[in-house]
Design an enzyme around this catalytic site. Structure first.
Site, short mmCIF file in Angstrom:
data_model
loop_
_atom_site.label_atom_id
_atom_site.label_comp_id
_atom_site.label_asym_id
_atom_site.label_seq_id
_atom_site.Cartn_x
_atom_site.Cartn_y
_atom_site.Cartn_z
N LYS A 261 0.84 -1.21 0.00
CA LYS A 261 0.00 0.00 0.00
C LYS A 261 0.87 1.25 0.00
CE LYS A 261 -3.09 2.72 3.05
NZ LYS A 261 -3.87 2.76 4.30
N LYS A 273 -9.95 13.13 8.23
CA LYS A 273 -9.37 12.78 9.52
C LYS A 273 -9.31 14.01 10.42
CE LYS A 273 -6.26 9.01 8.15
NZ LYS A 273 -6.84 7.97 9.01
N ARG A 347 -7.74 -0.56 1.64
CA ARG A 347 -8.32 -1.80 1.10
C ARG A 347 -8.86 -1.58 -0.32
NH1 ARG A 347 -12.30 -1.94 6.15
NH2 ARG A 347 -10.54 -0.77 6.99
N1 BES Z 1 -3.89 4.80 7.01
C1 BES Z 1 -4.97 4.57 7.90
C2 BES Z 1 -4.59 3.63 9.04
C3 BES Z 1 -3.77 4.24 10.15
C4 BES Z 1 -4.37 5.06 11.09
C5 BES Z 1 -2.45 3.94 10.28
C6 BES Z 1 -3.62 5.57 12.12
C7 BES Z 1 -1.71 4.43 11.32
C8 BES Z 1 -2.28 5.27 12.24
C9 BES Z 1 -6.14 3.93 7.15
O1 BES Z 1 -6.30 4.35 5.85
C10 BES Z 1 -7.36 4.35 7.88
O2 BES Z 1 -7.66 5.51 7.88
N2 BES Z 1 -8.05 3.38 8.49
C11 BES Z 1 -9.22 3.65 9.25
C12 BES Z 1 -10.25 2.60 8.90
C13 BES Z 1 -11.62 2.91 9.40
C14 BES Z 1 -12.18 4.12 8.69
C15 BES Z 1 -12.49 1.71 9.18
C16 BES Z 1 -8.85 3.60 10.72
O3 BES Z 1 -8.03 2.77 11.11
O4 BES Z 1 -9.35 4.43 11.46
ZN ZN Z 2 -4.58 4.94 4.87
MN MN Z 3 -7.43 6.15 5.70
#
Ligand code: BES
Ligand code: ZN
Ligand code: MN
Length: 489
Positions: A261, A273, A347
């Protein structure tokens, strides 16, 4: 850095630093050394200056030999692989703090296998030498490393020749980790999807075993990668699918496919975010960077194996073309996805890359992704989360993680979790709700990996560290390299 191994008389090897792993009781070469120095080491222990406890270091100058030093390195209680790595890393850090140019590492005292230990020594010396540099190599003004040569000393000839193999393998792993770290640390205004594509092309220049192809958005449209393209839709930066082929074995050998990724910046998209700490989302391409790091290391070791690296590289931004919550897209596999949260974008790019992987008729496929914050809740920043549809592959990765000290821990992929992805408007939703976020993310990917053996590494907790020492770690290059090495053998 030059690494070599020797079993010659320890005191005859010319060096300005000697790293001596030892506990409070001096044994073998440590005792002999102490004897030839009139008890200089044992008197430091007796006086309480050095106790030999795990990872303790003390630099002592050799009496009467100006500019020569012994770095005492505590080994007491270092029985597990993880503890032994901690000791070696402390020794490498202490060595690089000195102005030493030529060092000898005494490969005795830790009681570890010589090839393995030497590999961790060279890897640790390489990673301890890394400095982030914002400007291209050759133009930077950061302090340079004085160390030129490190000789790994082993008590016998056969151990020295095993150590030699370990040294070159470990140095390549360390260099691969540093390459991944550098890409991870670069800010997202420099390290864009196009920058990553250029880096991947540079990797292949003049290397017969490596070819890089980069698919444009137009080409991905033709392949029906509607899911991947829905993520890059909201950015002015064009997305790319980077494909790097390393051919170290006969064409008939099935390749291991690594899918990394690479979201060069993850704002969350329209599901924006929160602001705090958002800078760290420049690290959301560390999975892709680790694939580039691995290819780097494969080139350096000339490993006899076939590997295909696939890196979906995009930026997740919320402009006027951005995907909206509730939008439904069609993936390359034909399955439709209701995007309930545009921040679950990893994903969405991985699923199309995983479908694309089928054409390489893979031996196995491993994807690497900073996929979920939830993995940090479950496993902290110690170990990667691992999920797999194949028990043998999972076991192999677990032991590669242990051996390399770059550990993974398996989580289940059961149907009860998969059911959480139900959607009223498409084949699946892209989120599974608040519970078991790492597992539901992997269940989503599992719907696209039914045709081959597959494992997923969620490295959101391990690819970088936050706080004062903020920086990319180079993980999971070591576990991947160990897996490939055992496949190649
Ligand atoms: N890149 C993030 C995951 C992440 C978050 C890595 C914080 C390291 C620190 C990923 O794209 C993401 O935003 N995931 C979400 C998924 C959720 C929306 C189901 C998450 O983990 O909050
Ligand atoms: Zn991400
Ligand atoms: Mn994300």
């Amino acid at each position: 850095m030059d690494f070599n191994a020797s079993s010659a008389q320890l005191l005859n090897i010319k060096a300005d630093s000697l790293i001596l792993p030892t506990g409070p009781q001096l044994k073998d070469s440590a005792a002999a050394l102490d004897g030839s120095l009139d008890g200089a080491i044992s008197s430091l222990i007796k006086a309480g200056d050095f106790s030999g406890k795990l990872a303790e270091t003390l630099v002592m100058h050799i009496p009467g030999a100006s500019g020569k030093r012994i770095i005492l390195l505590g080994t007491e209680g270092a029985t597990t692989i993880q503890q032994q790595i901690k000791v070696i890393e402390a020794g490498a850090a202490a060595l690089l703090k000195t102005p030493s140019a030529k060092a000898v590492w005494v490969g005795e005292g830790l009681g570890a296998d010589a090839e393995w230990e030497a590999g961790i020594v060279s890897r640790s010396v390489q990673t301890a030498s890394y400095h982030y540099s914002h400007v291209p190599k050759g133009q930077q003004k950061t302090k340079t490393i004085k160390l030129k040569t490190l000789t790994y000393w082993a008590p016998g000839k056969s151990e020295a020749s095993a150590a030699k193999k370990g040294l070159s393998y470990g140095a390549a792993v360390g260099n691969g980790m540093n390459a991944a770290r550098q890409l991870g640390n670069l800010p997202a205004n420099i390290c864009t999807p196009s920058y990553l594509a250029d880096q991947a092309k540079t990797l292949a220049k003049g290397v017969a075993k490596v070819t890089t192809t980069v698919l444009s958005e137009a080409q991905m449209t033709k392949l029906n990668m509607g899911s991947l393209l829905s993520v890059s839709a909201g950015s002015d930066q064009p997305g790319h699918l980077i494909v790097i082929k390393y051919s170290g074995a006969k064409a008939s050998v099935k390749p291991v496919v690594l899918v990394g990724k690479a979201v060069t910046f993850d704002t969350g998209g329209i599901s924006l975010k929160p602001g705090g700490g958002m800078d760290e989302m420049k690290y959301d391409m560390c999975g892709g960077a680790s694939v580039i790091g691995v290819i780097n290391a494969l080139i350096e070791t000339q490993m006899p194996i076939n590997v295909v690296g696939i890196i979906p590289a995009v930026e997740n931004m919320p402009n006027g073309h951005a995907t909206k919550p509730g939008d439904v897209v069609t993936s390359m596999s034909g399955q439709t996805i209701e995007i309930l949260n545009t921040d679950a974008e990893g994903r969405l790019i991985l699923c199309d890359a995983l479908t694309y992987a089928e054409r390489f008729k893979p031996e196995s496929v491993i994807d690497i992704a900073t996929l979920t914050g939830a993995v940090i809740g479950a496993l902290g920043k110690v170990t990667a989360g691992m999920l797999s549809n194949d028990d043998e592959l999972a076991e192999q990765l677990l032991s590669s993680g242990t051996r390399s000290g770059d550990r993974a821990w398996r989580l289940p992929l059961w149907d009860e979790y998969d059911e959480l992805l139900k959607s009223n408007f498409a084949d699946m939703a892209n989120i599974g709700g608040p519970q078991a976020g790492t597992i539901t993310a992997a269940c989503f990917l599992a719907r696209f990996t039914k045709k081959y053996k597959w494992a997923h590494l969620d490295v959101a907790g391990t690819a970088w560290v936050s706080g004062a020492a903020k920086g990319a770690t180079g993980r999971p290059v070591p576990i991947l390299m160990d897996y490939l090495r055992s496949k190649a053998q």
